[in-house]
Structure formats: structure tokens, C-alpha cells
Design a protein around this motif. Structure first.
Motif, PDB file in Angstrom:
ATOM      1  N   ALA A   1       0.824  -1.203   0.000  1.00  0.00           N
ATOM      2  CA  ALA A   1       0.000   0.000   0.000  1.00  0.00           C
ATOM      3  C   ALA A   1       0.863   1.259   0.000  1.00  0.00           C
ATOM      4  O   ALA A   1       0.576   2.227  -0.716  1.00  0.00           O
ATOM      5  CB  ALA A   1      -0.925  -0.007   1.221  1.00  0.00           C
ATOM      6  N   ASP A   2       1.930   1.268   0.789  1.00  0.00           N
ATOM      7  CA  ASP A   2       2.780   2.456   0.887  1.00  0.00           C
ATOM      8  C   ASP A   2       3.581   2.709  -0.394  1.00  0.00           C
ATOM      9  O   ASP A   2       3.856   3.864  -0.742  1.00  0.00           O
ATOM     10  CB  ASP A   2       3.747   2.316   2.066  1.00  0.00           C
ATOM     11  CG  ASP A   2       3.039   2.414   3.414  1.00  0.00           C
ATOM     12  OD1 ASP A   2       1.887   2.908   3.433  1.00  0.00           O
ATOM     13  OD2 ASP A   2       3.615   1.979   4.430  1.00  0.00           O
ATOM     14  N   LEU A   3       3.960   1.630  -1.079  1.00  0.00           N
ATOM     15  CA  LEU A   3       4.814   1.770  -2.264  1.00  0.00           C
ATOM     16  C   LEU A   3       4.035   1.680  -3.573  1.00  0.00           C
ATOM     17  O   LEU A   3       4.631   1.504  -4.629  1.00  0.00           O
ATOM     18  CB  LEU A   3       5.909   0.694  -2.249  1.00  0.00           C
ATOM     19  CG  LEU A   3       6.901   0.769  -1.096  1.00  0.00           C
ATOM     20  CD1 LEU A   3       7.914  -0.354  -1.188  1.00  0.00           C
ATOM     21  CD2 LEU A   3       7.618   2.115  -1.083  1.00  0.00           C
ATOM     22  N   ALA A   4       2.723   1.821  -3.512  1.00  0.00           N
ATOM     23  CA  ALA A   4       1.907   1.712  -4.720  1.00  0.00           C
ATOM     24  C   ALA A   4       2.357   2.656  -5.829  1.00  0.00           C
ATOM     25  O   ALA A   4       2.482   2.243  -6.988  1.00  0.00           O
ATOM     26  CB  ALA A   4       0.432   1.932  -4.383  1.00  0.00           C
ATOM     27  N   PRO A   5       2.615   3.955  -5.554  1.00  0.00           N
ATOM     28  CA  PRO A   5       3.046   4.846  -6.649  1.00  0.00           C
ATOM     29  C   PRO A   5       4.344   4.389  -7.293  1.00  0.00           C
ATOM     30  O   PRO A   5       4.491   4.433  -8.532  1.00  0.00           O
ATOM     31  CB  PRO A   5       3.214   6.199  -5.957  1.00  0.00           C
ATOM     32  CG  PRO A   5       2.369   6.119  -4.732  1.00  0.00           C
ATOM     33  CD  PRO A   5       2.461   4.700  -4.292  1.00  0.00           C
ATOM     34  N   GLU A   6       5.298   3.939  -6.482  1.00  0.00           N
ATOM     35  CA  GLU A   6       6.573   3.491  -7.029  1.00  0.00           C
ATOM     36  C   GLU A   6       6.406   2.211  -7.838  1.00  0.00           C
ATOM     37  O   GLU A   6       7.053   2.021  -8.880  1.00  0.00           O
ATOM     38  CB  GLU A   6       7.585   3.262  -5.903  1.00  0.00           C
ATOM     39  CG  GLU A   6       8.092   4.529  -5.251  1.00  0.00           C
ATOM     40  CD  GLU A   6       7.085   5.160  -4.290  1.00  0.00           C
ATOM     41  OE1 GLU A   6       6.078   4.506  -3.954  1.00  0.00           O
ATOM     42  OE2 GLU A   6       7.315   6.316  -3.874  1.00  0.00           O
ATOM     43  N   LEU A   7       5.543   1.307  -7.387  1.00  0.00           N
ATOM     44  CA  LEU A   7       5.299   0.073  -8.123  1.00  0.00           C
ATOM     45  C   LEU A   7       4.662   0.357  -9.475  1.00  0.00           C
ATOM     46  O   LEU A   7       5.001  -0.260 -10.483  1.00  0.00           O
ATOM     47  CB  LEU A   7       4.398  -0.856  -7.302  1.00  0.00           C
ATOM     48  CG  LEU A   7       5.044  -1.496  -6.076  1.00  0.00           C
ATOM     49  CD1 LEU A   7       3.992  -2.189  -5.231  1.00  0.00           C
ATOM     50  CD2 LEU A   7       6.120  -2.491  -6.499  1.00  0.00           C
ATOM     51  N   LEU A   8       3.752   1.304  -9.513  1.00  0.00           N
ATOM     52  CA  LEU A   8       3.110   1.671 -10.779  1.00  0.00           C
ATOM     53  C   LEU A   8       4.121   2.307 -11.727  1.00  0.00           C
ATOM     54  O   LEU A   8       4.100   2.060 -12.930  1.00  0.00           O
ATOM     55  CB  LEU A   8       1.951   2.628 -10.518  1.00  0.00           C
ATOM     56  CG  LEU A   8       0.721   1.984  -9.889  1.00  0.00           C
ATOM     57  CD1 LEU A   8      -0.264   3.054  -9.428  1.00  0.00           C
ATOM     58  CD2 LEU A   8       0.038   1.064 -10.896  1.00  0.00           C
ATOM     59  N   LEU A   9       5.011   3.112 -11.191  1.00  0.00           N
ATOM     60  CA  LEU A   9       6.027   3.738 -12.019  1.00  0.00           C
ATOM     61  C   LEU A   9       6.920   2.684 -12.659  1.00  0.00           C
ATOM     62  O   LEU A   9       7.244   2.762 -13.852  1.00  0.00           O
ATOM     63  CB  LEU A   9       6.876   4.697 -11.184  1.00  0.00           C
ATOM     64  CG  LEU A   9       8.030   5.396 -11.919  1.00  0.00           C
ATOM     65  CD1 LEU A   9       7.485   6.267 -13.039  1.00  0.00           C
ATOM     66  CD2 LEU A   9       8.864   6.231 -10.951  1.00  0.00           C
ATOM     67  N   SER A  10       7.291   1.654 -11.880  1.00  0.00           N
ATOM     68  CA  SER A  10       8.146   0.608 -12.430  1.00  0.00           C
ATOM     69  C   SER A  10       7.418  -0.197 -13.494  1.00  0.00           C
ATOM     70  O   SER A  10       8.038  -0.738 -14.418  1.00  0.00           O
ATOM     71  CB  SER A  10       8.621  -0.328 -11.308  1.00  0.00           C
ATOM     72  OG  SER A  10       7.544  -1.099 -10.797  1.00  0.00           O
ATOM     73  N   THR A  11       6.098  -0.282 -13.418  1.00  0.00           N
ATOM     74  CA  THR A  11       5.316  -1.002 -14.412  1.00  0.00           C
ATOM     75  C   THR A  11       5.209  -0.209 -15.706  1.00  0.00           C
ATOM     76  O   THR A  11       5.253  -0.768 -16.802  1.00  0.00           O
ATOM     77  CB  THR A  11       3.898  -1.289 -13.872  1.00  0.00           C
ATOM     78  OG1 THR A  11       4.012  -2.084 -12.694  1.00  0.00           O
ATOM     79  CG2 THR A  11       3.053  -2.025 -14.894  1.00  0.00           C
ATOM     80  N   GLU A  12       5.082   1.103 -15.584  1.00  0.00           N
ATOM     81  CA  GLU A  12       4.843   1.944 -16.759  1.00  0.00           C
ATOM     82  C   GLU A  12       6.119   2.297 -17.516  1.00  0.00           C
ATOM     83  O   GLU A  12       6.084   2.507 -18.722  1.00  0.00           O
ATOM     84  CB  GLU A  12       4.123   3.224 -16.320  1.00  0.00           C
ATOM     85  CG  GLU A  12       2.724   2.963 -15.753  1.00  0.00           C
ATOM     86  CD  GLU A  12       2.137   4.191 -15.077  1.00  0.00           C
ATOM     87  OE1 GLU A  12       2.871   5.177 -14.925  1.00  0.00           O
ATOM     88  OE2 GLU A  12       0.949   4.153 -14.697  1.00  0.00           O
TER      89      GLU A  12
END
Length: 236
Positions: free
Chosen positions: A200-211
Motif C-alpha cells: 500500500a505504501d509503495l503503490a506509486p513506485e510500483l506503478l512507475l516501475s510497471t509503466e
């Protein structure tokens, strides 16, 4: 009185037709040119020998004069693409040149997604050796130049090649299914924070790595190279 020109029914323009192979000009190179274009446009699953023959303006059986079947045609198309790989002439240390060589292979795969699938789905290890000899030799030479022993150089090359092929496959699949990012975003947002606090805390960073496919590949490549440099510097 209205002129004949003003009352004439407008004739809709005919759709543009693809260029046809001139009579007697059919040859393996021309067939591969058209096959690669169709693979890029329609993808591997939609490709057929009949569609290729129609694109060339010949009968399907004419293709079998040059290729015994679709599998042989696919191998030739894959080899044609991989033969275009040219090791970059980047100057610098061995690891900088190795990094550039890996990125060049990654970009080659991204540009030919159907050929990438053919390579990834091949079950014969000698197929890859035949098609990618120059890239393999270049990377192994640089690893040896960096001070790795034979076994470490071979295993480091295996790590680099698997990561490069896997990253390219993932990027191609994400591009083919842009909705996958939104699905991932929704699933992350729906996770209960009390059970999965790190996600939950790293959701923005995880999305960035996906995109960011290319940026994410280079980040991972640099992590691997960091380990290889450490290995080359001396015994663990």
C-alpha cells in the motif's frame, strides 16, 4: 440548367492496394520482407501462409518452393532480424561497453515483438546459438575482459540474457495490453493496508516501475552489473 459535372454521382476513391510481387520476382528475401511486415502489423497468432501469399499476390503453394513450412519461414525471419545486431561502438570500460551491448539487444527485441516471441518460445538451445552468436560472443568477451573466470562469465551471461529477454517480453505485453496497468492499479488500491502495508505504501513506485519499461530495464541491468563488477573485483 445544371451542368453534367454537378449532377454526376461522385465515385468513392478505391482503397489503396498493397504492392504485389512482380511476375517472376519471388525469392526468399522478398518473402521474408513481407513476412516480417505482416508479423509486425498482425502479430504472430494472426499470421498464416495464406495471408502472406495474398500479400505477395501469389498462390500459397508458391511459398513452399522456398520454405517447407511456417516453422522454417519463422526461423529464417528470426535469423534475419538477429543478424542485424551490430555491437555498439561505445568507448569506455568493459562494463560500460557491456551495458551498451545489452541495451542494444533489448532495443532490437522491443522493435520486433513477434520475433521476440519466436525466440522466447523456441525449445531448442541450438536455435538461439545459431541466431545470436555475435551478441553472445561480444558479451562473453567483455565479461572475460573484466576479469571473470570461465564459469562466472558463462553464468553472468546467462543472467544478463534471461533478464534482457524477459524484460523485453514484459514490455511488449504491457504495450499490447494497456489496460493491464489499470487493472494492476485497481488491485493495488483495493488491498487492505493493515494486511499489506508495504504494498500500500509503495503503490506509486510500483506503478512507475510497471509503466516505465526502458527505464526499469536499465535500472535492473545496473543492479546486475553492480554484482558482476563486485564478482570481478575479487573472491567473494
Amino acid at each position: 440548367m445544371p451542368s453534367e459535372q454537378s449532377t454526376a454521382t461522385a465515385v468513392p476513391p478505391r482503397p489503396a492496394r498493397r504492392s504485389r510481387a512482380p511476375r517472376g520476382s519471388l525469392n526468399p528475401d522478398l518473402i521474408l520482407d513481407h513476412a516480417l511486415r505482416l508479423l509486425d502489423e498482425k502479430g504472430l497468432d494472426a499470421f498464416s501462409m495464406r495471408a502472406l501469399a495474398e500479400d505477395l499476390g501469389v498462390g500459397t503453394m508458391a511459398l513452399y518452393t522456398y520454405f517447407r513450412g511456417k516453422d522454417e519461414l519463422f526461423r529464417a525471419a528470426r535469423d534475419r532480424v538477429l543478424a542485424t545486431y551490430t555491437p555498439p561502438s561505445t568507448e569506455g570500460s568493459w562494463d560500460q561497453r557491456l551495458r551498451s551491448a545489452c541495451i542494444a539487444v533489448h532495443e532490437l527485441f522491443i522493435g520486433r515483438p513477434a520475433v521476440l516471441r519466436l525466440l522466447a518460445e523456441s525449445t531448442a538451445s541450438d536455435d538461439f546459438l545459431d541466431a545470436a552468436t555475435s551478441a553472445m560472443d561480444r558479451m562473453l568477451s567483455l565479461l572475460l575482459e573484466g576479469g571473470l573466470g570461465p564459469e562466472d562469465a558463462a553464468r553472468a551471461y546467462g543472467t544478463l540474457s534471461r533478464f534482457t529477454i524477459g524484460s523485453a517480453l514484459r514490455e511488449v505485453r504491457v504495450c499490447a495490453r494497456p489496460e493491464a496497468v489499470e487493472i494492476f492499479r485497481s488491485r493495488i488500491a483495493a488491498l487492505p493496508r493493515d494486511r499489506f502495508p508495504a504494498l500500500a505504501d509503495l503503490a506509486p513506485e510500483l506503478l512507475l516501475s510497471t509503466e516505465s519499461g526502458r527505464e526499469q530495464y536499465e535500472y535492473g541491468l545496473d543492479l546486475i552489473l553492480c554484482g558482476i563488477r563486485h564478482l570481478a573485483s575479487g573472491p567473494a
